[in-house]
Motif scaffolding. Structure first.
Motif, mmCIF file in Angstrom:
data_model
loop_
_atom_site.group_PDB
_atom_site.id
_atom_site.type_symbol
_atom_site.label_atom_id
_atom_site.label_comp_id
_atom_site.label_asym_id
_atom_site.label_seq_id
_atom_site.Cartn_x
_atom_site.Cartn_y
_atom_site.Cartn_z
ATOM 1 N N ARG A 26 0.805 -1.223 0.000
ATOM 2 C CA ARG A 26 0.000 0.000 0.000
ATOM 3 C C ARG A 26 0.836 1.270 0.000
ATOM 4 O O ARG A 26 0.530 2.229 0.698
ATOM 5 C CB ARG A 26 -0.960 -0.012 1.198
ATOM 6 C CG ARG A 26 -1.960 -1.157 1.166
ATOM 7 C CD ARG A 26 -2.973 -1.049 2.267
ATOM 8 N NE ARG A 26 -3.787 0.161 2.129
ATOM 9 C CZ ARG A 26 -4.586 0.629 3.086
ATOM 10 N NH1 ARG A 26 -4.665 0.014 4.239
ATOM 11 N NH2 ARG A 26 -5.301 1.712 2.875
ATOM 12 N N VAL A 27 1.915 1.287 -0.806
ATOM 13 C CA VAL A 27 2.613 2.556 -0.993
ATOM 14 C C VAL A 27 1.657 3.534 -1.668
ATOM 15 O O VAL A 27 0.766 3.146 -2.414
ATOM 16 C CB VAL A 27 3.894 2.386 -1.845
ATOM 17 C CG1 VAL A 27 4.938 1.555 -1.125
ATOM 18 C CG2 VAL A 27 3.587 1.810 -3.218
ATOM 19 N N ASP A 28 1.848 4.817 -1.386
ATOM 20 C CA ASP A 28 0.993 5.832 -1.994
ATOM 21 C C ASP A 28 1.364 6.094 -3.448
ATOM 22 O O ASP A 28 0.525 6.470 -4.258
ATOM 23 C CB ASP A 28 1.083 7.136 -1.203
ATOM 24 C CG ASP A 28 0.629 6.963 0.235
ATOM 25 O OD1 ASP A 28 -0.298 6.169 0.465
ATOM 26 O OD2 ASP A 28 1.213 7.609 1.122
ATOM 27 N N GLY A 29 2.647 5.914 -3.765
ATOM 28 C CA GLY A 29 3.092 6.197 -5.124
ATOM 29 C C GLY A 29 4.333 5.408 -5.476
ATOM 30 O O GLY A 29 5.025 4.878 -4.605
ATOM 31 N N LEU A 30 4.617 5.334 -6.768
ATOM 32 C CA LEU A 30 5.775 4.613 -7.281
ATOM 33 C C LEU A 30 6.597 5.508 -8.196
ATOM 34 O O LEU A 30 6.041 6.230 -9.034
ATOM 35 C CB LEU A 30 5.347 3.395 -8.099
ATOM 36 C CG LEU A 30 4.855 2.137 -7.375
ATOM 37 C CD1 LEU A 30 4.372 1.128 -8.414
ATOM 38 C CD2 LEU A 30 5.956 1.539 -6.528
ATOM 39 N N VAL A 31 7.921 5.448 -8.029
ATOM 40 C CA VAL A 31 8.859 6.015 -8.996
ATOM 41 C C VAL A 31 9.599 4.822 -9.584
ATOM 42 O O VAL A 31 10.203 4.035 -8.850
ATOM 43 C CB VAL A 31 9.839 7.000 -8.328
ATOM 44 C CG1 VAL A 31 10.853 7.501 -9.356
ATOM 45 C CG2 VAL A 31 9.085 8.166 -7.703
ATOM 46 N N VAL A 32 9.541 4.675 -10.917
ATOM 47 C CA VAL A 32 10.055 3.457 -11.555
ATOM 48 C C VAL A 32 11.062 3.814 -12.647
ATOM 49 O O VAL A 32 10.757 4.605 -13.545
ATOM 50 C CB VAL A 32 8.902 2.630 -12.173
ATOM 51 C CG1 VAL A 32 9.444 1.355 -12.824
ATOM 52 C CG2 VAL A 32 7.853 2.282 -11.120
ATOM 53 N N ILE A 33 12.256 3.203 -12.556
ATOM 54 C CA ILE A 33 13.182 3.202 -13.691
ATOM 55 C C ILE A 33 12.937 1.883 -14.400
ATOM 56 O O ILE A 33 13.279 0.813 -13.880
ATOM 57 C CB ILE A 33 14.651 3.325 -13.262
ATOM 58 C CG1 ILE A 33 14.958 4.720 -12.723
ATOM 59 C CG2 ILE A 33 15.566 3.065 -14.452
ATOM 60 C CD1 ILE A 33 14.765 4.888 -11.270
ATOM 61 N N PRO A 34 12.289 1.898 -15.560
ATOM 62 C CA PRO A 34 11.806 0.644 -16.149
ATOM 63 C C PRO A 34 12.918 -0.267 -16.651
ATOM 64 O O PRO A 34 13.903 0.188 -17.232
ATOM 65 C CB PRO A 34 10.920 1.102 -17.306
ATOM 66 C CG PRO A 34 11.011 2.566 -17.382
ATOM 67 C CD PRO A 34 11.931 3.062 -16.333
ATOM 68 N N ALA A 35 12.715 -1.558 -16.419
ATOM 69 C CA ALA A 35 13.577 -2.578 -17.018
ATOM 70 C C ALA A 35 12.867 -3.222 -18.203
ATOM 71 O O ALA A 35 13.511 -3.642 -19.159
ATOM 72 C CB ALA A 35 13.939 -3.640 -15.986
ATOM 73 N N GLY A 36 11.544 -3.296 -18.129
ATOM 74 C CA GLY A 36 10.764 -3.916 -19.192
ATOM 75 C C GLY A 36 10.147 -2.890 -20.129
ATOM 76 O O GLY A 36 10.319 -1.678 -19.958
ATOM 77 N N ASN A 37 9.411 -3.379 -21.115
ATOM 78 C CA ASN A 37 8.776 -2.487 -22.086
ATOM 79 C C ASN A 37 7.262 -2.692 -22.157
ATOM 80 O O ASN A 37 6.622 -2.315 -23.137
ATOM 81 C CB ASN A 37 9.405 -2.662 -23.477
ATOM 82 C CG ASN A 37 9.348 -4.105 -23.964
ATOM 83 O OD1 ASN A 37 8.657 -4.937 -23.371
ATOM 84 N ND2 ASN A 37 10.087 -4.393 -25.016
ATOM 85 N N ASP A 38 6.701 -3.315 -21.113
ATOM 86 C CA ASP A 38 5.252 -3.487 -21.043
ATOM 87 C C ASP A 38 4.818 -3.277 -19.588
ATOM 88 O O ASP A 38 5.089 -4.118 -18.728
ATOM 89 C CB ASP A 38 4.845 -4.882 -21.524
ATOM 90 C CG ASP A 38 3.328 -5.046 -21.628
ATOM 91 O OD1 ASP A 38 2.592 -4.165 -21.116
ATOM 92 O OD2 ASP A 38 2.878 -6.059 -22.202
ATOM 93 N N ARG A 76 13.599 6.428 -18.482
ATOM 94 C CA ARG A 76 13.064 5.742 -19.652
ATOM 95 C C ARG A 76 11.538 5.788 -19.572
ATOM 96 O O ARG A 76 10.987 5.698 -18.480
ATOM 97 C CB ARG A 76 13.516 4.274 -19.670
ATOM 98 C CG ARG A 76 15.013 4.101 -19.465
ATOM 99 C CD ARG A 76 15.349 2.688 -19.041
ATOM 100 N NE ARG A 76 16.739 2.576 -18.616
ATOM 101 C CZ ARG A 76 17.274 1.490 -18.067
ATOM 102 N NH1 ARG A 76 16.508 0.417 -17.870
ATOM 103 N NH2 ARG A 76 18.546 1.472 -17.711
ATOM 104 N N PRO A 77 10.852 5.882 -20.692
ATOM 105 C CA PRO A 77 9.385 5.936 -20.642
ATOM 106 C C PRO A 77 8.775 4.572 -20.343
ATOM 107 O O PRO A 77 9.408 3.529 -20.534
ATOM 108 C CB PRO A 77 9.002 6.411 -22.049
ATOM 109 C CG PRO A 77 10.152 6.020 -22.906
ATOM 110 C CD PRO A 77 11.382 6.065 -22.049
ATOM 111 N N ALA A 78 7.534 4.595 -19.877
ATOM 112 C CA ALA A 78 6.789 3.360 -19.655
ATOM 113 C C ALA A 78 6.466 2.704 -20.992
ATOM 114 O O ALA A 78 6.405 3.368 -22.031
ATOM 115 C CB ALA A 78 5.495 3.659 -18.898
#
Length: 345
Positions: A129-141, A160-162
């Motif tokens: 139940r984190v309020d938000g996510l900051v993601v450096i993507p490894a995948g492309n989906d 990198r974009p989602a």
């Protein structure tokens, strides 16, 4: 003067409550609540008295009760590639500082450039139940995050974009930075320039390759297939690619390295050669200015990436109705010597 009896300390093992703080400070419960939650309406003297009572009793706010009332956990998740990579240290720290300024705790994990591990980490953080996510993507989906985002988990991607969803992204100008770095080598007289980058499925690697090709095309220079190598940043692979480009009857006279890990390996290769070879690297790294020659780099501001992304995250958590945005930060060429070595005559 009559003796004023101080309220008894809470018994050992009993967690002090706001009632205990109010009794010790001689104020009402609402006043303590205002001080604890940083709300206005309390005089400095009263706030000081309440704070002294908090410190004396060792009172800590019951965040689980706040979660039940507000539906927020005051936590933010960060999924990055590899915390041991020097690029991610300042980014991680910036995310943490912005989160802390908003009264939130940061929880992070490394995906190790594995899309499945990224998915597991992101969903595990959502389950907590984190309020938000900051993601450096490894995948492309990233469609797996759509239910979480609809459920209210603010999500911002960095570097990198989602993939396959519309979402906020904050990144550096990889294309423009690479183009500037290669143009700098061309301006120094180089015509045969090699490019060594990361895996081709990584957005930053393909953007930097695109910038390399654009600079060569702008100068009317051909690109031989043997001058380009994308793949793992393992020293063995990078070293072999560099040595291949630097051998033969017409070796390259300059190299552009696609990230800091590639640059460090290339520096070791060049140190073993009898002749100087020009080098520009994407990403600054520690001690780059102390080498001889210093390493010319295209610097990106990792801390700014983290700061801007987390500011955007908290805007969304505050209820801002914003369309998904692509925020691109500029890069900077830092000449230090290695990129200014002329081609061998």
């Amino acid at each position: 003067m009559p003796h004023t009896r101080r309220p008894p300390e809470p018994r050992y093992g009993n967690r002090p409550t706001m009632k205990d703080v109010a009794a010790r400070a001689g104020v009402g419960l609402k006043t303590v609540s205002r001080v604890v939650n940083g709300e206005p309406g309390v005089t400095p003297d009263t706030e000081k008295r309440v704070q002294e009572a908090i410190d004396a009793l060792g009172f800590r706010r019951n965040d689980s009760a706040r979660v039940l009332r507000k539906g927020r956990t005051a936590t933010v998740g960060l999924v990055l590639e590899d915390l041991s990579d020097p690029f991610y240290g300042p980014l991680n720290r910036a995310v943490e500082e912005v989160a802390r300024a908003h009264g939130a705790l940061l929880i992070n994990g490394s995906s190790d450039e594995d899309p499945e591990r990224e998915r597991e980490l992101a969903l595990a953080l959502c389950a907590r139940r984190v309020d938000g996510l900051v993601v450096i993507p490894a995948g492309n989906d990233h469609r797996y995050l759509e239910p979480e985002i609809r459920a209210g988990v603010a999500t911002v991607f960095v570097d990198r974009p989602a993939g396959r969803i519309e979402a906020d992204v904050v990144l550096s100008d990889s294309f423009g930075g690479a183009r500037d770095g290669v143009a700098h080598l061309i301006a120094g007289g180089h015509r045969r320039i090699g490019f060594i980058g990361d895996h081709p499925h990584i957005h930053t690697a393909t953007e930097r390759l695109r910038g390399y090709r654009a600079a060569m095309e702008d100068a009317g220079l051909p690109v031989d297939g043997s001058w380009v190598s994308l793949g793992a940043t393992a020293p063995e692979r990078v070293s072999a690619a560099a040595r291949s480009m630097l051998s033969g009857p017409e070796p390259v006279t300059a190299l552009f390295a696609g990230n800091n890990r590639v640059t460090v390996t290339v520096v070791r290769v060049l140190a073993s050669l009898p002749r100087p070879v020009a080098l520009v690297g994407f990403d600054d790294f520690e001690l780059a200015d102390l080498l001889n020659p210093g390493i010319t780099v295209i610097a990106q501001d990792a801390a700014a990436l983290g700061r801007v992304a987390t500011d955007r995250l908290f805007q969304r958590l505050a209820g801002a109705d914003l369309p998904p945005a692509r925020i691109e930060l500029p890069t900077r060429l830092i000449p230090r010597g290695s990129g200014e070595i002329p081609p061998a005559s």
